[in-house]
Motif scaffolding. Structure first.
Motif, PDB file in Angstrom:
ATOM      1  N   GLN A 136      39.994  17.104 -26.101  1.00  0.00           N
ATOM      2  CA  GLN A 136      40.785  16.271 -26.817  1.00  0.00           C
ATOM      3  C   GLN A 136      41.532  17.047 -28.002  1.00  0.00           C
ATOM      4  O   GLN A 136      40.918  18.337 -28.280  1.00  0.00           O
ATOM      5  CB  GLN A 136      39.698  15.507 -27.619  1.00  0.00           C
ATOM      6  N   GLU A 180      48.929  22.808 -36.402  1.00  0.00           N
ATOM      7  CA  GLU A 180      48.236  24.042 -37.207  1.00  0.00           C
ATOM      8  C   GLU A 180      48.460  25.069 -36.050  1.00  0.00           C
ATOM      9  O   GLU A 180      48.960  26.299 -36.359  1.00  0.00           O
ATOM     10  CB  GLU A 180      46.832  23.925 -37.277  1.00  0.00           C
ATOM     11  N   VAL A 199      44.614   8.086 -28.312  1.00  0.00           N
ATOM     12  CA  VAL A 199      43.365   7.659 -28.151  1.00  0.00           C
ATOM     13  C   VAL A 199      43.031   6.768 -29.635  1.00  0.00           C
ATOM     14  O   VAL A 199      42.917   5.688 -29.718  1.00  0.00           O
ATOM     15  CB  VAL A 199      42.031   8.688 -28.333  1.00  0.00           C
ATOM     16  N   ALA A 200      43.656   7.178 -30.558  1.00  0.00           N
ATOM     17  CA  ALA A 200      43.891   6.594 -32.058  1.00  0.00           C
ATOM     18  C   ALA A 200      44.770   7.112 -32.839  1.00  0.00           C
ATOM     19  O   ALA A 200      45.264   8.215 -32.821  1.00  0.00           O
ATOM     20  CB  ALA A 200      42.242   6.599 -32.893  1.00  0.00           C
ATOM     21  N   ASP A 213      46.855  10.849 -39.013  1.00  0.00           N
ATOM     22  CA  ASP A 213      46.731  11.553 -37.920  1.00  0.00           C
ATOM     23  C   ASP A 213      46.618  10.978 -36.762  1.00  0.00           C
ATOM     24  O   ASP A 213      46.226   9.749 -36.766  1.00  0.00           O
ATOM     25  CB  ASP A 213      45.522  12.639 -38.043  1.00  0.00           C
ATOM     26  N   LEU A 222      45.009  11.043 -32.543  1.00  0.00           N
ATOM     27  CA  LEU A 222      44.025  11.676 -31.656  1.00  0.00           C
ATOM     28  C   LEU A 222      44.397  11.420 -30.243  1.00  0.00           C
ATOM     29  O   LEU A 222      44.868  10.351 -29.798  1.00  0.00           O
ATOM     30  CB  LEU A 222      42.634  11.163 -31.801  1.00  0.00           C
ATOM     31  N   GLU A 229      46.457  17.056 -45.802  1.00  0.00           N
ATOM     32  CA  GLU A 229      46.256  15.885 -45.282  1.00  0.00           C
ATOM     33  C   GLU A 229      45.968  15.971 -43.682  1.00  0.00           C
ATOM     34  O   GLU A 229      45.400  15.225 -42.987  1.00  0.00           O
ATOM     35  CB  GLU A 229      47.853  14.957 -45.396  1.00  0.00           C
ATOM     36  N   ARG A 230      46.766  16.808 -43.027  1.00  0.00           N
ATOM     37  CA  ARG A 230      46.707  17.078 -41.724  1.00  0.00           C
ATOM     38  C   ARG A 230      45.421  17.767 -41.266  1.00  0.00           C
ATOM     39  O   ARG A 230      44.821  17.793 -40.149  1.00  0.00           O
ATOM     40  CB  ARG A 230      47.943  18.066 -41.341  1.00  0.00           C
ATOM     41  N   ALA A 231      44.677  18.466 -42.278  1.00  0.00           N
ATOM     42  CA  ALA A 231      43.597  19.078 -41.830  1.00  0.00           C
ATOM     43  C   ALA A 231      42.508  18.812 -42.945  1.00  0.00           C
ATOM     44  O   ALA A 231      42.029  19.572 -43.533  1.00  0.00           O
ATOM     45  CB  ALA A 231      43.835  20.745 -41.914  1.00  0.00           C
ATOM     46  N   SER A 246      39.465  18.758 -42.223  1.00  0.00           N
ATOM     47  CA  SER A 246      38.541  19.388 -41.903  1.00  0.00           C
ATOM     48  C   SER A 246      38.007  20.575 -43.009  1.00  0.00           C
ATOM     49  O   SER A 246      37.128  21.060 -43.202  1.00  0.00           O
ATOM     50  CB  SER A 246      38.475  20.170 -40.567  1.00  0.00           C
ATOM     51  N   THR A 276      32.048  19.280 -28.395  1.00  0.00           N
ATOM     52  CA  THR A 276      33.545  19.166 -28.111  1.00  0.00           C
ATOM     53  C   THR A 276      33.547  18.222 -27.104  1.00  0.00           C
ATOM     54  O   THR A 276      34.558  17.844 -26.377  1.00  0.00           O
ATOM     55  CB  THR A 276      33.808  20.421 -27.285  1.00  0.00           C
ATOM     56  N   ARG A 334      34.094  13.826 -26.098  1.00  0.00           N
ATOM     57  CA  ARG A 334      35.129  13.032 -26.338  1.00  0.00           C
ATOM     58  C   ARG A 334      34.930  12.120 -27.442  1.00  0.00           C
ATOM     59  O   ARG A 334      33.698  11.579 -27.720  1.00  0.00           O
ATOM     60  CB  ARG A 334      35.543  12.201 -25.101  1.00  0.00           C
ATOM     61  N   VAL A 335      35.884  11.898 -28.411  1.00  0.00           N
ATOM     62  CA  VAL A 335      35.566  10.885 -29.391  1.00  0.00           C
ATOM     63  C   VAL A 335      36.892   9.919 -29.314  1.00  0.00           C
ATOM     64  O   VAL A 335      37.666  10.179 -28.604  1.00  0.00           O
ATOM     65  CB  VAL A 335      35.642  11.539 -30.572  1.00  0.00           C
ATOM     66  N   THR A 336      36.547   8.785 -30.254  1.00  0.00           N
ATOM     67  CA  THR A 336      37.496   7.726 -30.097  1.00  0.00           C
ATOM     68  C   THR A 336      38.334   7.692 -31.468  1.00  0.00           C
ATOM     69  O   THR A 336      38.930   6.747 -31.536  1.00  0.00           O
ATOM     70  CB  THR A 336      36.903   6.206 -29.719  1.00  0.00           C
ATOM     71  N   ALA A 337      38.074   8.377 -32.495  1.00  0.00           N
ATOM     72  CA  ALA A 337      38.488   8.138 -33.866  1.00  0.00           C
ATOM     73  C   ALA A 337      38.829   9.406 -34.251  1.00  0.00           C
ATOM     74  O   ALA A 337      38.330  10.434 -33.918  1.00  0.00           O
ATOM     75  CB  ALA A 337      37.665   7.335 -34.610  1.00  0.00           C
ATOM     76  N   VAL A 338      40.084   9.515 -35.105  1.00  0.00           N
ATOM     77  CA  VAL A 338      40.497  10.671 -35.698  1.00  0.00           C
ATOM     78  C   VAL A 338      39.525  11.423 -36.447  1.00  0.00           C
ATOM     79  O   VAL A 338      39.447  12.614 -36.324  1.00  0.00           O
ATOM     80  CB  VAL A 338      41.689  10.553 -36.176  1.00  0.00           C
ATOM     81  N   PHE A 392      36.915  13.337 -34.797  1.00  0.00           N
ATOM     82  CA  PHE A 392      37.359  14.534 -34.260  1.00  0.00           C
ATOM     83  C   PHE A 392      37.301  15.697 -35.431  1.00  0.00           C
ATOM     84  O   PHE A 392      36.924  16.597 -35.337  1.00  0.00           O
ATOM     85  CB  PHE A 392      38.887  14.405 -33.832  1.00  0.00           C
ATOM     86  N   TYR A 393      37.738  15.373 -36.702  1.00  0.00           N
ATOM     87  CA  TYR A 393      37.688  16.304 -37.608  1.00  0.00           C
ATOM     88  C   TYR A 393      36.104  16.493 -38.209  1.00  0.00           C
ATOM     89  O   TYR A 393      35.898  17.471 -38.905  1.00  0.00           O
ATOM     90  CB  TYR A 393      38.478  15.973 -38.790  1.00  0.00           C
TER      91      TYR A 393
END
Lengths: 422, 541
Positions: free
Chosen positions: A114, A122, A167-168, A180, A182, B6-8, B10, B99, B101-105, B108-109
């Motif tokens: 993913q 980035e 995905v989202a 963002d 995904l 905004e984009r990161a 994390s 690592t 699979r996830v379903t929301a942004v 992921f972060y």
């Protein structure tokens, strides 16, 4: 008709549909829009594989998730097949977008299953820092809206091919710095994106044309030489062009190709007709495999709507000209036409100055269909357009003064073009 | 707002403070014993130890949460996450990025982790396990040892069968048996350890693992097979040895006592003439325990399955897990192939290409994703050509051209796309269909009007009905009877299409009603009926 004939006919029809689907879209997936075509191709894979392998040298790869016809153009000189953005004006990709597309793929190849768009951005920026790429003068920061829209165009193209699945989130939010997205990375699709048998990283050549030739090469066959192989290569090249291109003009063929075509034309075009239903229109200047079903193309003529209409009218005008015609003259002509046809045209097309865009788009279509060739006038530096022989296959004229519904008498159809010439 | 932040997200999502301490080299794997919440920490570590026995390397917080025994499970998962992070800080666990699979942004972060035992944590657990005598010995994976054990048991059985077994020989055989058994257990621990390290993706050299995994799987399969065959033989021998002899005690007991006597004699050399009773009792107790351990390994009892059986299933489940690891590795490897380099090179080629036209050509040749492109041909022209073929050497300008719709030429729009004749056909069919539909509608309207009773009437007074009215009536009747409740005397129903309503009431002793139709006579008990043509009244009223 016996039952066996009937089954045979049905099977032929399915093979034809599968072949056409692959020619229209060489990468099909087992989900979404292409699922029906994928199933069809999967069912008929052995037969299709054999046909394409024998006649074109294209390999057909089918697994549980994807079907991919690894097409290579018979003539790599044709610049009318750009990657296009999937939304809006469907503009052709620019230098930046092409580079971005490849960098994004380089990142995706190494990514986990993913990825988020922000993360992709980035890593693309990091990839772009490679010294040899920097030396070309291209740089990405992806921190302004314009650059982001480039990345979004790239990502949407990948979504279109199914290399990514959303995905989202959505890309518009990313464009506005408000969110963002995904994605799942579809490895099977990713693995099938490149078409050639030679990986670009294995090619040392520096001149552009040599690089292109290396990409299209087949190292397994190129090393050998025999009459049989030479003939096979000629057959492949000709069949590829006839399968893919609207018109194959005789003056674009090499001597060997011309010789081979003159003896094998019937066999080659018959095989293509059997597989695809395309019909050969053989003329003194070349061959067009025309499509009675009217769906095996990405550019249509004739076509409805303002741009289709302008294209038709320009085709008519160009058909009555000889040699190179300055584009400026075409624009002037369209300006005159605007008065006559404005009520049928879209609002933007009626604005003053719109003719530049109208003519440009019409010429892109006509050139893509090998009906017109564009160039630059050496003396003035202005752009020019020149009709090609197949443009004459469209008869428009006489009927324009008649009322709708009234049929043009058959004998009069060719008259207007003659008139225009004299 | 700066776009990069905004984009990161994390960057903002800093790790829990406990994780920062992970960098410190001072591991305190026993620290959790004295910490508040010590019971929870022990329970969490227990989950990992148990998971490891099942060859599960990594655990997610959710896994730990569900695997915790009910009495130790906190009310929410965050407590578990905190405990995991604390244990990671002490060095008992190692967190790795998750690592899956996830379903929301956001997921992921968000820093997600999976945890595994560290060596220090493992050692601590082993030490604690030794203290917690509750944990029995681990199983082993040494096939040769199994054969040896079977051989020794056969030897013992032979001794037990003798009237006067040689004490030295019996002792030796028993000591050997115990020695092999201890080997088996030690070997098992070493094997499990190495297996664990091999499965561990982070430490393993991928190629070494792939080369090793075939041997590993092979070995596991062989071991399982041996355990089934030799294990069965051992179980049979054990049962034989425990069978009561003529004196009424298990045959092995005599041998154990002989061994214990010799042990006791060794333990007190020359102290007294008589063997020390206490030493003998201790030695005998030891031998009995060892025997019990051995039999528990291979013989199932009612409340305790044999160790060998558990081991067999553990070894069996290790194989699919290994295969999963292999496929994951292969997938990662596929991603690390040279294709990434290919795309980087292509990126440079696109950047270096002389102009846009060249780039479009490169795109077409490198990716081959372009559609075929063909001129079209309408059916009329095709027909004309079939009737009157054009010679192949005719120039385009001389040949019969494709006819373009005058309407399209004039306005930019077709009347209809495609083949005009067939379109005309279709409109004819459409007219026909419209006509049929209109007729049907009229018939139905007439039938409705005919059925409308204009008030309650008797069924028997309905009189004769034509087929379409009768069909409608039957439909209504079935709708009505379908909602009839047992014991009811009146029913109101609306037809399926909502166009008609029927109201029926039973007439006690009303006799039979007859409705005549051209096709026959419909008979049934008489009712009062009122039929209302809702649609018709709406239309007229």
């Amino acid at each position: 008709m016996t039952l066996r004939d009937h089954t045979r006919e049905q099977r032929d029809a399915e093979i034809r549909r599968a072949a056409r689907a692959l020619l229209r879209e060489p990468l099909l997936r087992n989900q979404g829009r292409t699922v029906d075509d994928f199933r069809l191709v999967r069912q008929q894979a052995p037969e299709l594989r054999e046909w394409f392998d024998r006649n074109t040298g294209w390999s057909l790869h089918v697994d549980a998730e994807t079907a991919r016809l690894r097409k290579l153009p018979g003539d790599s000189a044709d610049p009318t097949h750009p990657a296009r953005e999937t939304t809006g004006a469907r503009l052709p990709f620019t230098r930046r977008r092409y580079v971005l597309f490849c960098l994004a793929l380089a990142v995706l190849e190494r990514s986990d299953t993913q990825i988020a768009l922000g993360r992709l951005a980035e890593q693309v920026v990091l990839e772009a820092a490679e010294p040899r790429l920097v030396a070309t003068g291209i740089a990405f920061t992806l921190d302004n809206r314009e650059e982001r829209s480039d990345l979004v165009a790239v990502v949407r193209l990948l979504l279109g091919y199914g290399a990514l699945t959303r995905v989202a989130g959505d890309e518009d939010a990313y464009l506005k710095s408000a969110g963002d997205v995904l994605y799942d990375v579809e490895r099977r699709v990713l693995a099938g994106l490149l078409t050639g048998r030679v990986g670009p990283s294995m090619v040392d050549a520096a001149p552009f044309e040599e690089r292109l030739a290396a990409l299209a090469a087949d190292p397994a066959l190129d090393g050998m030489d025999s009459d049989d192989l030479r003939n096979r290569k000629l057959r492949h090249a000709l069949t590829r062009r006839l399968l893919d291109e609207p018109v194959v003009y005789r003056d674009s063929l090499t001597e060997a190709e011309t010789a081979y075509l003159s003896s094998q034309r019937g066999a080659i075009t018959r095989r293509i007709t059997e597989l695809t239903g395309l019909v050969a229109e053989v003329r003194a200047e070349g061959i067009a495999m025309v499509d009675p079903d009217d769906d095996l193309t990405d550019v249509r003529m004739p076509e409805q709507g303002t741009h289709g209409h302008v294209t038709l009218l320009l085709a008519e005008y160009l058909a009555g000209t000889e040699g190179e015609v300055p584009v400026a003259r075409l624009e002037a002509h369209v300006r005159e036409l605007t008065a006559e046809h404005a009520r049928h045209w879209s609002k933007t097309a009626r604005e003053p100055g719109a003719e530049t865009d109208l003519v440009a788009r019409a010429l892109v279509k006509l050139e893509a269909l090998s009906l017109v060739r564009t160039g630059v006038d050496a003396a003035t530096g202005g752009r020019t357009a020149e009709r090609l022989p197949a443009l004459a296959r469209y008869a428009v004229g006489e009927a324009i003064v008649r009322e709708p519904g009234e049929r043009a008498p058959k004998t009069s159809r060719r008259t207007p073009r003659r008139k225009a010439r004299t | 707002m700066s776009p990069s932040s905004e984009r990161a997200p994390s960057v903002e999502a800093s790790p829990p403070s406990a994780l920062k301490a992970e960098a410190s080299s001072h591991h305190q794997p026993f620290a959790h014993l004295n910490a508040p919440n010590g019971e929870l920490y022990r329970a969490v570590m227990g989950v990992f130890v148990r998971a490891k026995e099942r060859f599960t390397v990594h655990l997610r917080p959710e896994d730990v949460f569900t695997a915790l025994p009910a009495e130790r499970r906190p009310t929410d998962i965050d407590t578990v996450v905190k405990a995991l992070d604390a244990l990671a800080a002490w060095g008992n666990l190692r967190p790795d990025p998750d690592t899956t699979r996830v379903t929301a942004v956001e997921d992921f972060y968000r820093r997600r982790f999976i945890y595994q035992l560290t060596r220090a944590g493992e050692a601590a657990e082993e030490a604690l396990a030794a203290y917690d005598a509750a944990l029995g010995r681990q199983g082993s994976l040494q096939a040769v040892a199994l054969a040896d054990i079977a051989a020794r048991l056969r030897e013992l059985l032979a001794h037990a069968g003798k009237a006067a077994p040689d004490p030295a020989m019996a002792h030796l055989a028993l000591r050997d048996l115990v020695g092999r058994f201890t080997d088996l257990a030690d070997n098992a621990r070493a094997f499990m350890g190495s297996l664990q390290r091999t499965i561990d993706l982070h430490d393993a050299d991928v190629d070494a693992f792939l080369a090793y995994k075939d041997r590993l799987i092979d070995y596991l399969e062989r071991f399982i097979a041996d355990l089934i065959t030799t294990g069965a033989e051992i179980a049979r021998l054990l049962a034989d040895l425990e069978r009561p002899d003529p004196a009424g005690e298990p045959a092995v007991e005599r041998l154990l006592r002989l061994a214990a006597e010799r042990d006791a004699a060794d333990a007190a050399p020359g102290a007294t003439e008589e063997p020390d009773g206490a030493a003998l009792a201790t030695a005998l107790g030891g031998w009995r325990d060892r025997w019990a351990g051995l039999r528990g390994w291979f013989l199932s009892s009612a409340d305790h399955p044999a160790q060998a059986k558990l081991l067999r299933s553990a070894a069996r489940s290790a194989i699919p897990q290994l295969l999963t690891v292999v496929s994951t590795l292969n997938e990662r490897r596929a991603g690390r192939s040279d294709r990434s380099a290919d795309f980087r090179v292509l990126a440079r080629w696109f950047a270096e290409a002389p102009d846009d036209a060249a780039r479009h050509r490169l795109w077409r040749t490198a990716f081959g994703l372009y559609p075929a492109r063909h001129l079209t041909m309408n059916a009329d022209t095709l027909d004309a050509r079939e009737r009157d073929p054009v010679p192949a050497d005719t120039p385009w300008a001389e040949a019969d051209p494709v006819r373009i719709s005058p309407q399209l030429r004039r306005t930019g729009h077709y009347e209809r796309r495609g083949k005009p004749r067939r379109v005309a056909d279709r409109s004819e069919e459409r007219r026909y269909l419209a006509e049929v539909a209109r007729k049907q509608a009229e018939e139905i309207a007439a039938a409705r009007a005919r059925l409308d009773t204009g008030g309650p009437v008797r069924l028997s007074d309905l009189g004769e009905l034509d087929p379409s009215a009768f069909g409608l009536f039957l439909q209504l009747l079935s709708d009505a009877l379908g909602s009839w409740r047992p014991g009811g005397t009146e029913i109101v129903a609306t037809g399926n299409d909502g166009a008609m309503e029927i109201r029926m009431r039973v007439i006690p002793g009303g006799g039979a009603a007859e409705i005549h139709t051209p096709d026959g006579v419909f008979r049934g008990p008489d009712h009062t009926v009122e039929i209302v043509d809702l649609a018709g009244r709406e239309a007229t009223g």
